[in-house]
Each structure stands twice: as structure tokens, then as C-alpha cells.
Write an enzyme that holds these catalytic residues in place. Sequence first.
Site, short mmCIF file in Angstrom:
data_model
loop_
_atom_site.label_atom_id
_atom_site.label_comp_id
_atom_site.label_asym_id
_atom_site.label_seq_id
_atom_site.Cartn_x
_atom_site.Cartn_y
_atom_site.Cartn_z
N HIS A 123 38.85 35.34 50.17
CA HIS A 123 37.63 34.84 50.81
C HIS A 123 36.81 33.95 49.87
O HIS A 123 36.78 34.14 48.67
CB HIS A 123 36.78 36.02 51.30
CG HIS A 123 36.36 36.96 50.21
ND1 HIS A 123 35.24 36.77 49.44
CD2 HIS A 123 36.91 38.12 49.77
CE1 HIS A 123 35.10 37.76 48.58
NE2 HIS A 123 36.12 38.60 48.75
N ASP A 124 36.19 32.96 50.47
CA ASP A 124 35.27 32.06 49.78
C ASP A 124 35.92 31.20 48.70
O ASP A 124 35.24 30.70 47.80
CB ASP A 124 34.10 32.84 49.17
CG ASP A 124 33.33 33.63 50.20
OD1 ASP A 124 32.70 33.02 51.07
OD2 ASP A 124 33.36 34.89 50.15
N GLY A 141 38.89 36.49 45.57
CA GLY A 141 37.77 35.84 46.22
C GLY A 141 36.97 34.94 45.30
O GLY A 141 36.93 35.14 44.08
#
Length: 268
Positions: A123-124, A141
Site C-alpha cells: 500500500h501507498d 508499504g
Amino acid sequence: MAEADVHPTAIVEDGARLGPGVKVGPFCIVGAHASLGEGVELVSHVVVAGMTDIGARTRIFPFASIGHQPQDLKYKGEPCSLSVGADCLIREGVTMNPGTEGGGSVTTVGDSCAFLANSHVGHDCRVGNGVIFSNNVMLAGHCTVGDYAIIGGGAAVIQFARVGHHAFVGGMSGLENDLIPYGMALGNRAYLSGLNIVGLQRRGFSRSDIHDLRRAYRLLFAAEGTLSERMEDVAEEFAGHASVEEILAFIREGGKRSLCTPKNGAES
């Protein structure tokens, strides 16, 4: 332009957007908020979920999971998205997660990337253009991976780490610290083992550019002085050299983040 070709066993939820020439193979699922660009192909057994955009002509192979909610225990269901560029190759079992509120709510992948079997984009993350992940690469992430970087099979990159443009992370490495542009990291825990000379040659860098990068590298990671002092020396000697200035800018932008450094002196 040809209309989308959807196999009878596939499920395309109401609201999904399919561009011209899209092929959705057997047993695929395309969620209501997903968008597949012109000529995208889902070979079979692919799931594209959430607010996910897939760029034109990207091919996704069986059992890939693209856009399901992030693997972050702090995630509470807030809107988040994943954007994958054009002309990417996403092989079997690849997983890509959208962003989270704590990281800008978006994960982005550039154009012309290759993600080999069972690799993961957390994520991100921000992944540039022309990047290659070999099998079983694990990108945690909030990571940033620059254009044309290559990460070898089974390598792991810790959360928030940065990998510079044209860098190379060797197979089975564990990268804990930021890797400079054009650098090569090897080992667990990974150390800076010189410049990615082969990669530079393949990308068409001249012998003169590579020679200057090697001189700058040796000066930057010499034993004498502090890193700040050496950066000043390199900035003065290589003023106007775009690739060297890119390395210096990368280090400055990292602030207090730790750099991946040579294991035994200034290896080149």
C-alpha cells in the site's frame, strides 16, 4: 475499435469500465469501481477489485489479485485507489494493494513495468516506469521505486524505503535503507556494492557518463570526512553533471533516512 470480449464464466460488476479491445478471460472478476484501459487482457482467474485503474495494453495472468484492500491493520475502509500504467506485464499470483489514508490514499505503478510471479506491491507505494520485479519480490508499504530499477528474485524492501532510478537490488537481498540512483545493493542485510554498471550500459549510458559516475561514487563513499563534506566536494567537482546531481538530490531529499552504504570501504 473492437468492443470488450468477456468470457461467459467471467463476472464484470455493474459500473466497471472496460475500454475497447479489452479481453476478460475465464473465471475473472472485475469490480464495480475498476477501470480497464484499451486492449487490457485478463488471461484467466484474475481479480481486479476496488478503485483500480489498469492502463492500456497491460496483461494480467492467472491468480493475480489487483486492488483488494491494503494489508494494513490501521485500514478502516476509507476510500483508496490503485493506478497501474500502460503496457505492464503482471504475472501469476502477483498482488498489488491500494493506498491508505496515512499514505495519501493511492498506490501508483508506472508504464512498461514487469512484475513476475508472486511479487507484491504494498500500500501507498510509488513505482516508476520500466521497473522489473523478479519472482517473489516483496515491496512493503510506503516505498518508492525509481524508473528502470530492477529488484531480483526473493528480495524484500522494508517499508518507507526508497530505491533510486536505474538501481539494482540483488536476489534474496533484504533492503533496509535507501539505495541511491544507479546503485547496486546485495546481501541480507543489503549493502551498497557499487554501481549498476551492466544496467547503465544496457540503458545506453556513455562510457564517459559511467566513468564520471564511478569517480563521483568513489569520492562520495570515501573513508575521509563526513558525508556532508563529501557531498559538497562532489557537488563542486561534478556541477552540471545530471546523473551525479540526481544522486546528490536523492540523498538530500531523504533527510535523516539511513543510506545503503558500502560494506568494506568505497567499493566500485
